[in-house]
Design an enzyme around this catalytic site. Sequence first.
Site, PDB file in Angstrom:
ATOM      1  CG  HIS A 137     -32.794  17.700 -88.161  1.00 28.20           C
ATOM      2  ND1 HIS A 137     -34.132  17.450 -88.562  1.00 28.20           N
ATOM      3  CD2 HIS A 137     -32.694  18.786 -87.440  1.00 28.20           C
ATOM      4  CE1 HIS A 137     -34.866  18.407 -88.187  1.00 28.20           C
ATOM      5  NE2 HIS A 137     -33.897  19.254 -87.528  1.00 28.20           N
ATOM      6  CD  GLU A 138     -29.884  20.290 -85.589  1.00 27.57           C
ATOM      7  OE1 GLU A 138     -29.897  21.264 -86.135  1.00 27.57           O
ATOM      8  OE2 GLU A 138     -30.725  19.514 -85.060  1.00 27.57           O
TER       9      GLU A 138
HETATM   10  N1  ARG Z   1     -33.764  24.230 -84.995  1.00 29.17           N
HETATM   11  C1  ARG Z   1     -33.445  23.410 -83.871  1.00 29.17           C
HETATM   12  C2  ARG Z   1     -33.789  21.801 -84.951  1.00 29.17           C
HETATM   13  O1  ARG Z   1     -34.516  21.526 -84.683  1.00 29.17           O
HETATM   14  C3  ARG Z   1     -34.037  23.284 -82.814  1.00 29.17           C
HETATM   15  C4  ARG Z   1     -34.123  24.477 -82.103  1.00 29.17           C
HETATM   16  C5  ARG Z   1     -35.185  24.485 -80.815  1.00 29.17           C
HETATM   17  N2  ARG Z   1     -35.148  25.512 -80.318  1.00 29.17           N
HETATM   18  C6  ARG Z   1     -36.271  25.828 -79.301  1.00 29.17           C
HETATM   19  N3  ARG Z   1     -36.316  26.972 -78.904  1.00 29.17           N
HETATM   20  N4  ARG Z   1     -37.000  24.971 -78.904  1.00 29.17           N
HETATM   21  O2  ARG Z   1     -32.805  21.570 -85.413  1.00 29.17           O
HETATM   22 ZN    ZN Z   2     -34.471  21.431 -87.208  1.00 24.45          ZN
END
Ligand code: ARG
Ligand code: ZN
Length: 869
Positions: free
Chosen positions: A291-292
């Site tokens: 995912h990342e």
């Molecule tokens: N972008 C990140 C991901 O889903 C999650 C970041 C979550 N941030 C938050 N403020 N809840 O891969």
């Molecule tokens: Zn994400």
Amino acid sequence: KAQKRTDYKAPNFTATDIDLTFTLDDTKTIVKNVTRFKRLTSDAKAPLILNGEELKLNYLKVDGINYKFKETKNGVEIPSVPDEFTVELENEINPSANSSLMGLYKSNGTFCTQCEPEGFRRITYSLDRSDVLAKYRVTIIGPEYGCGVLLSNGNLIERGTKKNRPYAIWEDPFPKPSYLFALVAGTFDIVSDTFTTMSGRKVDLELYVDRGAYERGLWAMQSIKDSMKWDEGRWGLEFDLDNFKVVAVDFFNFGAMENKGLNVFNSVYVMVDPTCATDTAFYNVQSVIGHEYFHNYTGDRVTLRDWFQLSLKESLTVFRDQEFSSDVANRALTRLHAINVIRGPQFAEDASPMAHPVRPEEVMEMNNFYTVTIYDKGAEIIRMIHTLIGESRFKKALNDYLHKYDGQAVTIEDFLCCFEESAGVDLSQFRRWYTQAGTPHVKASWTYDEENKNLVLKLSQHTNPTRDQQVKEPFYMPIRMSFLDKEGHDVHPAELSSDGYIILNENEQEYRFTLDRDTLPVILRDFSAPVKLDAPYTIEQLQHMLSFCDDAFIKVDCATTMQNRYIHDNLEIAAAQSVLKDPAELIASYKAILDSVDSQSDLILINETLKIQSIANLMETFDKINIDAIKYAHDALETKVAVSLVNEFVELYGKIRALSANYSVADMGRRAINNSALHMIAVAKCAMDKKKDASDIVLNHYNSSKNMTDKLQAMTDAVHLDLECKTEILKSFEKDWSKDALVFDNFFRVQATVPNKSAIDNVKKLLSHPSYDGKNPNRVRALAGALALSNPVALNDISGEGYDLLCKQISALNDINPSVAARILTPLLSFRRLDEKRQGMILNNLNSLMQMPKLSRSIYEKVSTALKE
Ligand code: ARG
Ligand code: ZN
């Protein structure tokens, strides 16, 4: 105080280059910030307004001169500035005191950052919005001791030691918004590897884990390489930097974060080996690493104009990680998990006061919108587009989108227009999926028209109003179909396109298929739209599909539907705590499945078919929730299945075992079904007054395996069924793992999820366990979080003690970590679906939360929204 999506204004200025120097210190980190700004609009009088939160400003100069400026509650305002200029400033922050884990904070001695969505303003003054993209140069000066590793995004330019302090300079060649900035400094073990991209470039891979945990990082490293390979193979996307770094930290608010070239992870999604982590943990590590990594294109290269567009990057990336898991691990399992998220937590959210469209209209605290709706329902929407246009047009459209908007900050609308143009589809009605909250109910019925030899299928749809929106227009949805004849063969009528789906886009529609009488329509294959389907199948028809349909979701759903019918039909009897009749048809189907299992079977799919649904998912099949009756009926169902088929489960338990203690998809399947058998045997023995037998077999299971999946299953059964071996297993687990926080979370979670009132006392007691730490989100999620999100029975215990305990934890967390506090508050928002007594108790608690001094925005938004209705 809420912001509206339609209030978006393009920024008056952008930052082009940001040069940061961090002089790290636990309590007094100095940030020097030199940023080049450029005016974008013709409004020559517009002041420069920089965001800043909890910062101490030492000085600020514009083009080297002391300009007039004023400090405000939210940052600084510089009234008159030229069209292009440089701001140089210095500010101080205190990482040790940062318990919210947003901005720069300390995690077990490691300095690290989390900036999405608005954490960068807690590090230094900036245009902290996702549509301001700048190039970063970052100098990190570490403390004298304890920070051998100094990391930021991009390429290492220089490193060394100056005045006894280590330093490193990093430059990121890709302009990025501030939310993708990251800095890490600490001491680690490093797993290193390389990946050669499809065009032959060598990429250095580095994974940073706790000292001494090298081995536990190997699977994550393998997953990085698998992700890179898969993104090239399936979509033609090649990694774009010379190095890629992943860091695992112990204190983290969510799963992980896609900072450009420097992903930061909650250690739970990195650190695995078979003795300490379950098969599910291995599977999850692979999926989250994917995912990342996939965000590098869908999120980083093409980013968001504003936070209302969050689903643009998240839904697309979840869709991509699901496809990755499907291709490299197991498609059916991945799909069934995703569907369970929709039919459990997502349906619950859509039925709650916090229901919101996938592209929300109004937001008070952005942290409250990292939801299953934005992520997972969003991914279902992307999947529907994929269904509608097919893989090859989807692939082309995705590439066109990434190409067209490379380096830009865009909107969901941009994405949709690009797909429309590239794939040649009209998504105008389809767009309602982004603007209307709530779960559509689809009703099906069919008749046979003898004269024309037509099966006449009628579908209708209806979506209940949500708090934010009273009237719902019909959605545009693909309904995947097939047809089974009496012998169980597939028949394909001429009217069904070769893609295998029909479109439902009106409130009511009729479809005709030329078929023989008694042909059975199979509706919503692969859960092709995120809806609640109500179809009048007879039990025999469900059994027929269960036996002959080749679709994993349909198979499992037939079993689930049989379970649901049983529970719904018996709810009144269950409410009176009377004796329920046997679920005879379900047992017959299960017996047939169990009799035919052998080592050649698709064990993962069979195991999913045999599972008794969770109480949480069962709850979502009701509007009003009688939790006691649901629990009673659920247990009766499970016990009756277990007792009736105990011999079959014993045979299965002996027959199917994992070949090795290591993780592999095949052994995950073997272990899963073996562990399900163990569970059913234990349930059956308990019901048959042979609790001692249950205890013996569970204890033996625990002691004879070296694999954590097995150990955790045994511990769960021992604790949840209150077996004699409970104390021995808990003691042994405590002795083995109490110093290993991640693994030890299982000890907390198992006791917090006992499906009865005793879980509340367990949580109370464990809050003072020496290994518990109320500031670490993983610990919170394992105790109060588990009670709130994974134990509806104990949470909703009629004594009200579950609510009291949860709210006490929430108010303690209000000051420590509001995002985590607001997350575990979620189940209380749906209090109106419960009986009056429980409603009253929850209302009291919510009202007292509202009275808290310094109530955080995240809790305020959720509670006030729930109380408004
Ligand atoms: N972008 C990140 C991901 O889903 C999650 C970041 C979550 N941030 C938050 N403020 N809840 O891969
Ligand atoms: Zn994400």
